[in-house]
Scaffold this active site. Structure first.
Site, PDB file in Angstrom:
ATOM      1  N   ASP A  36     -23.078  -2.283  31.367  1.00  0.00           N
ATOM      2  CA  ASP A  36     -22.066  -1.287  32.382  1.00  0.00           C
ATOM      3  C   ASP A  36     -22.879   0.005  32.509  1.00  0.00           C
ATOM      4  O   ASP A  36     -23.189   0.566  33.500  1.00  0.00           O
ATOM      5  CB  ASP A  36     -20.844  -1.406  32.040  1.00  0.00           C
ATOM      6  CG  ASP A  36     -20.619  -1.521  30.609  1.00  0.00           C
ATOM      7  OD1 ASP A  36     -21.422  -1.082  29.729  1.00  0.00           O
ATOM      8  OD2 ASP A  36     -19.283  -1.605  30.242  1.00  0.00           O
ATOM      9  N   ASP A  73     -23.147  -5.494  18.153  1.00  0.00           N
ATOM     10  CA  ASP A  73     -23.545  -6.436  18.883  1.00  0.00           C
ATOM     11  C   ASP A  73     -25.260  -6.428  19.029  1.00  0.00           C
ATOM     12  O   ASP A  73     -25.721  -5.511  19.018  1.00  0.00           O
ATOM     13  CB  ASP A  73     -23.295  -6.207  20.470  1.00  0.00           C
ATOM     14  CG  ASP A  73     -21.697  -6.016  20.783  1.00  0.00           C
ATOM     15  OD1 ASP A  73     -20.962  -6.893  20.479  1.00  0.00           O
ATOM     16  OD2 ASP A  73     -21.309  -4.946  20.928  1.00  0.00           O
ATOM     17  N   ASP A  78     -17.852  -2.607  15.499  1.00  0.00           N
ATOM     18  CA  ASP A  78     -18.268  -3.912  15.833  1.00  0.00           C
ATOM     19  C   ASP A  78     -19.705  -3.566  16.428  1.00  0.00           C
ATOM     20  O   ASP A  78     -20.287  -3.002  16.753  1.00  0.00           O
ATOM     21  CB  ASP A  78     -17.141  -4.200  17.113  1.00  0.00           C
ATOM     22  CG  ASP A  78     -17.699  -4.687  18.280  1.00  0.00           C
ATOM     23  OD1 ASP A  78     -17.325  -5.889  18.363  1.00  0.00           O
ATOM     24  OD2 ASP A  78     -18.235  -4.027  19.087  1.00  0.00           O
TER      25      ASP A  78
HETATM   26  P1  ATP Z   1     -16.656  -1.258  21.816  1.00  0.00           P
HETATM   27  O1  ATP Z   1     -17.201  -2.370  20.829  1.00  0.00           O
HETATM   28  O2  ATP Z   1     -16.490  -0.089  20.986  1.00  0.00           O
HETATM   29  O3  ATP Z   1     -15.495  -1.511  22.569  1.00  0.00           O
HETATM   30  P2  ATP Z   1     -19.003  -1.614  23.380  1.00  0.00           P
HETATM   31  O4  ATP Z   1     -19.803  -0.941  24.234  1.00  0.00           O
HETATM   32  O5  ATP Z   1     -19.711  -2.310  21.994  1.00  0.00           O
HETATM   33  O6  ATP Z   1     -17.644  -1.050  22.921  1.00  0.00           O
HETATM   34  P3  ATP Z   1     -18.555  -4.577  23.916  1.00  0.00           P
HETATM   35  O7  ATP Z   1     -17.507  -5.146  24.604  1.00  0.00           O
HETATM   36  O8  ATP Z   1     -18.543  -4.921  22.575  1.00  0.00           O
HETATM   37  O9  ATP Z   1     -18.260  -2.910  24.095  1.00  0.00           O
HETATM   38  O10 ATP Z   1     -19.679  -4.952  24.551  1.00  0.00           O
HETATM   39  C1  ATP Z   1     -21.091  -4.854  24.069  1.00  0.00           C
HETATM   40  C2  ATP Z   1     -22.164  -4.296  25.215  1.00  0.00           C
HETATM   41  O11 ATP Z   1     -22.222  -5.632  25.994  1.00  0.00           O
HETATM   42  C3  ATP Z   1     -21.544  -3.091  26.130  1.00  0.00           C
HETATM   43  O12 ATP Z   1     -22.147  -2.090  25.434  1.00  0.00           O
HETATM   44  C4  ATP Z   1     -22.437  -3.278  27.264  1.00  0.00           C
HETATM   45  O13 ATP Z   1     -24.001  -2.827  27.096  1.00  0.00           O
HETATM   46  C5  ATP Z   1     -22.301  -5.104  27.517  1.00  0.00           C
HETATM   47  N1  ATP Z   1     -21.192  -5.178  28.229  1.00  0.00           N
HETATM   48  C6  ATP Z   1     -19.857  -5.674  27.671  1.00  0.00           C
HETATM   49  N2  ATP Z   1     -19.085  -6.048  28.657  1.00  0.00           N
HETATM   50  C7  ATP Z   1     -19.799  -5.636  29.902  1.00  0.00           C
HETATM   51  C8  ATP Z   1     -19.131  -5.713  31.229  1.00  0.00           C
HETATM   52  N3  ATP Z   1     -17.881  -6.027  31.492  1.00  0.00           N
HETATM   53  N4  ATP Z   1     -20.160  -5.456  32.091  1.00  0.00           N
HETATM   54  C9  ATP Z   1     -21.464  -5.053  31.630  1.00  0.00           C
HETATM   55  N5  ATP Z   1     -21.928  -4.999  30.414  1.00  0.00           N
HETATM   56  C10 ATP Z   1     -21.054  -5.116  29.392  1.00  0.00           C
HETATM   57 MG    MG Z   2     -18.956  -3.703  20.883  1.00  0.00          MG
END
Ligand code: ATP
Ligand code: MG
Length: 441
Positions: A144, A65, A63
């Site tokens: 985070d 972002d 995924d």
């Molecule tokens: P994955 O997609 O593998 O679950 P990810 O790190 O990409 O992991 P996402 O939920 O897609 O997680 O979020 C993308 C990014 O947005 C995160 O890497 C982080 O930098 C930020 N983020 C997401 N949720 C939060 C949160 N609750 N608090 C702070 N930052 C967040």
């Molecule tokens: Mg992600």
């Protein structure tokens, strides 16, 4: 938490392309398209979060972002396949077939004591809304963990690291950006994210993060049930369910999500074994890219509480085992909704799967044969096999159900006719269990 002031902006460490391992081959063509379009239109465009982190770790990111200085409206103007979503965090979703690329405008970090534009906190400091836009050097501090705050710049393929994430990825450490207590107060879901990332990435959770989690875990109770279903899916349907479960139990977070399940796990080794096996199976299926459905694991988690409730119902009123399980599923799933809102499209099939369990005890006659055609047969069968593997269901009878699936219509008819079972002679006709206390005499 540090807030950057305009005068004293922190500078990123910029890691040029030859000095890191993130390649464009790691990035989906759709994400690349979005990055390039933003860049060519004069905006900054970075891949950020899990896409960069996983690529650095040699995992296959799924995924993607994107962070940009274009506003959500500007993003929408660039892509016809784009929709703006979210009130809490306004985001652009650019859709390519089944793939969605999330584009977030850089935001400024704010703390609970400040009154700031479109930001809102609740009394505990939980962020309710966060729509104050900023630049990349504001944006980084609201993320985070340091490993999630690495920005891959499409302009020159370098990585911008403000928070020391590169080193922490190298050391496989999950380090919070800012003060853990404050950050968990802002968003208690970050505790679940910490557990999930440490399980998935095999990262050690930093000591201060760990102790803050133990101290603040009750804050999870303030999180709306609707948000926890998404997190449930990420924790248990992404291929690392077993490890995530063990860690959730270790940090005493599991009980805040599934209170009755947690109690039953403490009381019964057998149930614990059953749950662990189901989680391991789910992970195996994900690894083999087989289909999975959350209703199966929900049924597994709620199985012991449902059985308990079904027993109570049967003690009160005369009803079939299957009926009592169906009613109990309804009750227990209803209670669970107050913590994690499970869409009905999952609770309904779960209830069917559970209520079918006693029907596997009857392996003769039309009724037995008909079970094979039930639309929930496959899930209910898998569930029964798990029960058999844990000594909760007759293994020979389980084998019967496995065998008949490979038989043609005539063979099946023969199998289900009285006295003509594969295991005839070895086992007697399965007797219906009587409910405790009930007397038919
Ligand atoms: P994955 O997609 O593998 O679950 P990810 O790190 O990409 O992991 P996402 O939920 O897609 O997680 O979020 C993308 C990014 O947005 C995160 O890497 C982080 O930098 C930020 N983020 C997401 N949720 C939060 C949160 N609750 N608090 C702070 N930052 C967040
Ligand atoms: Mg992600």
């Amino acid at each position: 938490m540090t807030k950057s002031s305009n005068k004293n902006k922190p500078q990123p460490t910029i890691i040029p392309r030859p000095s890191h391992t993130v390649s464009r081959d790691d990035i989906s063509p759709s994400a690349l398209k979005v990055l390039y379009r933003l860049h060519k239109s004069g905006y900054q465009a970075f891949l950020v979060g899990g896409g960069v982190r996983d690529a650095l770790l040699g995992l296959n990111p799924k995924d993607f972002d994107i962070g940009t200085n274009a506003s959500p409206d500007e993003v929408r103007a660039l892509f016809s396949n784009c929709r703006l979503i979210g009130r809490r965090f306004r985001l652009a979703h650019v859709r390519f077939g089944r793939e969605i690329i999330e584009v977030a405008t850089f935001r400024a970090a704010t703390d609970a004591t400040e009154k700031h534009g479109d930001v809102e906190h609740d009394r505990e400091g939980r962020i309710l809304r966060d729509n104050v836009y900023g630049s990349i050097d504001d944006d980084v501090w609201r993320r985070d963990f340091t490993c999630n705050a690495l920005y891959y710049n499409i302009a020159d393929f370098s990585i911008w690291d403000y928070a020391g994430g590169m080193k922490d990825v190298e050391d496989r450490r999950l380090v919070m950006i800012g003060d853990p207590d404050t950050r968990f107060r802002e968003d208690p879901v970050r505790m679940l994210r910490a557990v999930r990332f440490s399980a998935k990435l095999d990262f050690r959770i930093a000591k201060d993060v760990e102790s803050s989690m133990l101290k603040n875990r009750d804050l999870l109770q303030n999180v709306p049930a609707a948000r926890l279903f998404d997190e449930f899916m990420k924790m248990f349907q992404a291929g690392h369910a077993e490890k995530t479960f063990e860690k959730l139990r270790e940090y005493k977070l599991f009980g805040l999500l599934f209170a009755d399940t947690d109690k039953a796990l403490d009381e019964s080794e057998g149930f614990l074994k059953f749950v662990r096996m189901a989680l391991a199976n789910t992970d195996r299926r994900v690894a083999e890219e087989k289909s999975i459905t959350p209703m199966f694991l929900l049924g597994v988690f709620l199985w012991a509480p449902i059985q308990k409730q079904a027993e109570k119902l049967r003690a009160h009123e005369k009803m079939s085992h299957s009926q009592s399980l169906s009613l109990a599923s309804f009750d227990v799933a209803g209670d669970q909704q107050s913590r994690i809102s499970i869409p009905r499209r999952f609770t309904t099939p779960m209830r069917e799967m559970i209520a079918m369990q006693p029907r596997f005890e009857v392996n003769r006659g039309k009724r037995g044969l008909k079970l094979l055609d039930h639309k929930r047969f496959r899930a209910a069968y898998d569930f029964m096999i798990l029960r058999a593997a844990c000594g909760e269901f007759d293994p020979e009878l389980a084998e019967f159900w496995t065998d008949v699936q490979n038989q043609n219509a005539d063979e099946r008819l023969a199998s289900f006719s009285v006295g003509n079972q594969p295991s005839a002679g070895k086992r007697r006709r399965p007797r219906r269990r009587k409910k405790p206390g009930a007397s038919t005499a």
